[in-house]
Design an enzyme around this catalytic site. Structure first.
Site: not given
Ligand code: FAD
Ligand code: THG
Length: 830
Positions: A14, A46-47, A225, A259, A360, A362, A552, A566, A660
């Protein structure tokens, strides 16, 4: 027609088929989809997926992906029959805890624009007559939920994309990935190589195997499952014409991990009520494509009846009509789980042009496929991908043991009522800072984040509560907001604002960007001027080319060609890594630059509070006066014999420094400061106080207060963008934008009653319309009011009244000018 890049999609489930379709829609015309199984039934998850789509999710992005899946499958029709049966979704509560949680969940739905309602017991019975209403306290009804016909959708998508020129090759496994200079050039199959500029692995639960082909760790665990179909249920006879038809809502009975859906007059029952069943893919063996059928496919293991029996009993209790039926057909179906339950999307850091879209459901498939298509064709997804970014994990979270344990834990907890702060019980103590032993001695209460143990407060500070002035006393919390919370945080906030406190900033992601090309790289990727002299510290933004906020960060120029950043996490690391590699490979020696994650080898103490200067003065000969080390400057100092890089800034908004040093020196630095601080009333303070103080100061937190969906002006960060700078990523997109002309703004809300505390993601109502959602919230100990931030239309102004819905209750709040604390910066600059 102009030709687009050659793209190979691995997997026709899917996800893969939706991706092909989304790319076709965007004009791409050089697409090949490969599957190891036969195209009419590839045999992946998906099948056999029963296709229940419950859209509501704590993650906004995931909910929006689900909404799009619903829309798209509704519009995907053949012979007048669509691929979505919009029967609605009903989740029932049999406990008070669950009922409360459903109210909270309705809040998420409203925040993300999904309509729904809490139903009484009687209303549940009316909507779903088969329910045993005696056990039920109420339910959550989402009318737009329903059933996806996933396998049929795959066939329709193949048909329509084939007609548009997409090439499908079945029964062909990808056995290798071709590359040159760390760029993908094709895929290898037993029949030869297919050239490609871009490869996207949509291999579902085989994702980790495909990743291994390029040495990429894809942190997902295949788990089985249980799903069963019953014999016809007499009470259901004649209710649905089609064998797979359904008219009742899809149903969740989460208190029993179950479910349900209808399959004509039979019932389909899915159970998470069994032990986790990890699957070793090597034991699935190889499948002969000719032998794949509905009952015989690699994703379908033999049913283990004994694991299902308790679920069967619980089912008959909830749906008594099923007493008249039996289990006819069951299987243990395989799908993917991940360490945090989220999907895995993005470009690998090992190999340019190699992407994954795996783990992912469905439910999110079309939405995530659209996001990947946007990423490939436009360079960015319009819905933020942070929650499913493949780079969000730390290295320690990528080991097999970690992935296995946490993914199994996620399976067990899938329907549990989980608090947003609830930490993993295991594995713990993966990463501890050099101060950990001291934290434990002080009675640190630890939660977990990014694999780090993080103290939230310290029991040793409990004694302070009796001396704390009455006005600092926080109001009592309700049971939910009181979880993982302590009044001790108030005392820690009080001491930070009035004396001095030590915070462990070690988990803050630190990157060292160095080399002759370092300034050039940062100049290109950030919104600020990076040509300042060594000693400068700059707060700046990383934008995407559309002007959305990627992160940021702070940048400290330590020497001419060494910068300490940071940052916010591994997503930033991957971004800088790739950009540095490109600049180095494409340029001459003057462009060479390298990026190193120094987080684990270093540590940081935030020493903050009005008495911070008095503390360092006794243990250092360096000049920490206002002239000696100005606000937003850094310098090398020695504290108690330990070499330290001191940076004068504070996320909590008080005088002081981030200090630091290397990890080996950490404990000594801690001990020195803690001892020197005793006469000044120094304390160790935790993240609970930290979060409150930063919100009082109005500092935004990336990932909640802003993401790639927001530009700097909407987020109130326009001050950090230097439009006068020559060029930087995102600049062109921002031309002409201002805070004033933004359609929405991040607003500060204070809660009128002074005591009702919300936690985040709750919907915000203006004139009774849900117009926004809470991004961050905390009780402000200094300002003595709960604080919340929310994106709201710019038409909502300062002073306007809004309401926040919390567990179904409306809490009045007021839009308030921020920051609430020290707007004139006298504390920080003093
Ligand atoms: P897939 O459908 O597994 O597709 C991956 C494909 O990749 C396969 O066809 C495979 O053959 C191919 N492939 C893999 N490796 C290779 C390779 N090396 N070369 C070529 N082809 C390859 N989800 C929901 O949202 N709702 C539900 O109700 C739900 N119920 C579920 C119930 C059960 C019992 C199960 C097991 C799952 C359920 N899910 C549900 C989850 C959902 O089925 C899956 O998350 C979803 O189908 C994944 O899709 P996909 O395309 O990522 O994977
Ligand atoms: N410290 C350090 N790095 C960081 C963070 C931290 N990086 C990720 C995250 N935290 C970044 N976030 C902020 C948010 C605000 C400020 C610093 C990091 C801050 N702001 C001043 C103000 O808005 O008053 C800046 C003013 C200016 O630009 O001069 O201090 O916590 N190392």
């Amino acid at each position: 027609m102009e030709s687009s890049p050659r793209i190979v999609i691995i997997g026709a489930g899917i996800v893969g088929t939706n991706l092909a379709d989304e790319l076709v829609t965007r004009g791409w015309n050089n697409i090949t989809v490969l599957d190891q199984g036969p195209l009419n039934m590839p045999g992946g998850s998906t099948s056999h997926a029963p296709g229940l789509v419950f859209q509501t999710n704590p993650s906004k992005s995931m909910a929006l992906f689900a909404k799009y899946t619903v829309e798209k499958l509704l519009s995907l029709t053949e012979d007048g029959v669509s691929c979505f049966n919009q029967v609605g979704g009903l989740e029932v509560a049999t406990t008070e805890t669950r009922l409360a949680d459903l109210k909270r969940k309705l809040g998420y739905a409203q925040s993300w624009g999904i309509e729904g309602r809490i139903l009484s017991r009687e209303e549940c019975k009316e909507l779903y007559p088969l329910l045993n209403e005696e056990d039920i306290l109420g339910g959550l009804h989402i009318p737009s939920d329903g059933l996806a016909s996933a396998a049929r959708a795959v066939q329709l998508l193949i048909k329509r994309t084939e007609a548009a020129g997409v090439k499908y090759i079945g029964n062909t496994a990808v056995t290798g990935i071709e590359q040159e200079n760390r760029r993908v050039t094709g895929v290898r199959t037993p029949d030869g190589v297919i050239d490609a500029d871009i490869v996207v692995s949509c291999a579902g639960f085989w994702g980790a195997k495909v990743g291994e082909l390029i040495g990429m760790k894809v942190p997902l665990l295949p788990l089985a499952h249980q799903y069963v179909k019953t014999t016809p249920v007499p009470a259901q006879k004649g209710k649905n014409e089609l064998p797979n038809g359904a008219r009742l809502p899809i149903l969740r009975h989460q208190d029993q991990d179950l479910y349900y859906r209808e399959h004509g007059d039979r019932y389909g029952i899915g159970s998470y009520a069994h032990k986790p069943m990890p699957v070793d893919l090597d034991e699935l063996g190889s499948y002969n494509p000719d032998e794949i059928s509905e009952h015989n496919m690699p994703s379908r293991l033999d049913f283990t009846l004994e694991d299902f029996l308790p679920a069967w009993e619980a089912t008959k209790q909830l749906l008594p009509a099923l007493h008249e039926s039996e289990i006819e057909d069951g299987f243990n179906g395989i799908f993917s789980f991940t360490p945090d339950g989220g999907s895995l999307v993005g470009e690998s850091k090992e190999l340019d042009g190699f992407y994954v879209a795996e783990a992912v459901w469905v439910t999110h498939s079309a939405g995530i496929a659209r996001a990947v298509a946007e990423l490939l064709t436009e360079g960015k997804s319009s819905i933020d991908l942070g929650d499913c970014d493949i780079h969000r994990f730390e290295d320690v979270q990528l080991t097999d043991a970690y992935v296995s344990e946490t993914s199994q834990q996620n399976f067990v907890e899938i329907y549990d009522v989980l608090h947003p702060l609830q930490p993993k019980l295991s594995p713990r103590n993966l990463r501890v800072s050099p101060f950990h032993a001291r934290h434990k001695q002080l009675g640190g209460v630890f939660l977990e984040g990014g694999g780090w143990e993080r103290p939230y407060w310290f029991e040793a500070n409990a004694d302070l509560l009796k001396d704390m002035p009455a006005e600092w006393q926080p109001p009592a919390r309700d049971a939910w907001s009181g979880m993982f919370s302590s009044p001790i945080a108030a005392a820690e906030a009080w001491k930070t604002r009035t004396a001095v406190a030590m915070y462990d900033m070690t988990p803050l992601k630190r990157l060292e960007v160095s080399g002759p090309g370092a300034q050039k790289l940062l100049q290109e990727l950030t919104t600020a001027d990076m040509t300042k002299k060594p000693g400068a510290v700059t707060y700046t933004l990383l934008l995407d080319h559309a002007g959305g906020i990627r992160s940021d960060i702070t940048v400290a120029r330590l020497t001419e060609d060494t910068f300490q950043l940071g940052a916010n996490g591994n997503i930033d690391t991957a971004y800088f890594d790739r950009a540095a590699r490109h600049q180095t490979n494409n340029g001459g020696p003057a462009d060479w630059v390298q990026v190193r994650d120094t987080t684990g080898g270093t540590c940081c103490i935030g020493l903050w509070g009005p008495l911070a200067r008095d503390v360092v003065a006794t243990v250092s000969n360096d000049d920490f006066t206002n002239d000696g080390l100005k606000y937003f400057r850094s310098k090398q100092v020695v504290i108690g014999g330990v070499p330290v890089t001191a940076m004068r800034l504070s996320y909590v908004g008080e005088l002081g420094w981030e200090l630091y040093t290397s990890a080996d020196n950490g404990q000594r630095l801690w001990d020195t400061l803690f001892k020197a601080g005793q006469p000044h009333g120094i304390i160790a303070a935790g993240r609970a106080a930290f979060s409150s103080l930063r919100l009082e100061k109005g500092y935004r937190s990336w990932g909640t207060d802003m993401t790639t969906e927001h530009d700097p002006y909407e987020a109130g960060l326009g001050f950090a963008v230097k439009m006068a700078k020559d060029n930087f990523v995102g600049k062109t997109a921002l031309e002409g934008r201002t805070e004033e002309n933004s359609a929405r703004r991040l607003r500060c809300l204070t809660i009128n009653d002074g005591r009702s505390i919300v936690l985040g993601k709750e919907p915000v109502f203006y004139k009774n319309q849900p117009l926004g959602y809470i991004t961050s919230a905390a009780y402000g100990y200094t300002i003595q009011k709960p604080i919340a931030y929310a994106y709201l239309p710019s038409t909502v102004n300062i002073g306007d009244a809004v309401e926040i819905e919390y567990f179904g209750r409306r809490i009045p709040a007021t839009i308030t000018q921020d920051p609430l604390y020290d707007p004139t910066m006298t504390r920080l600059r003093g």
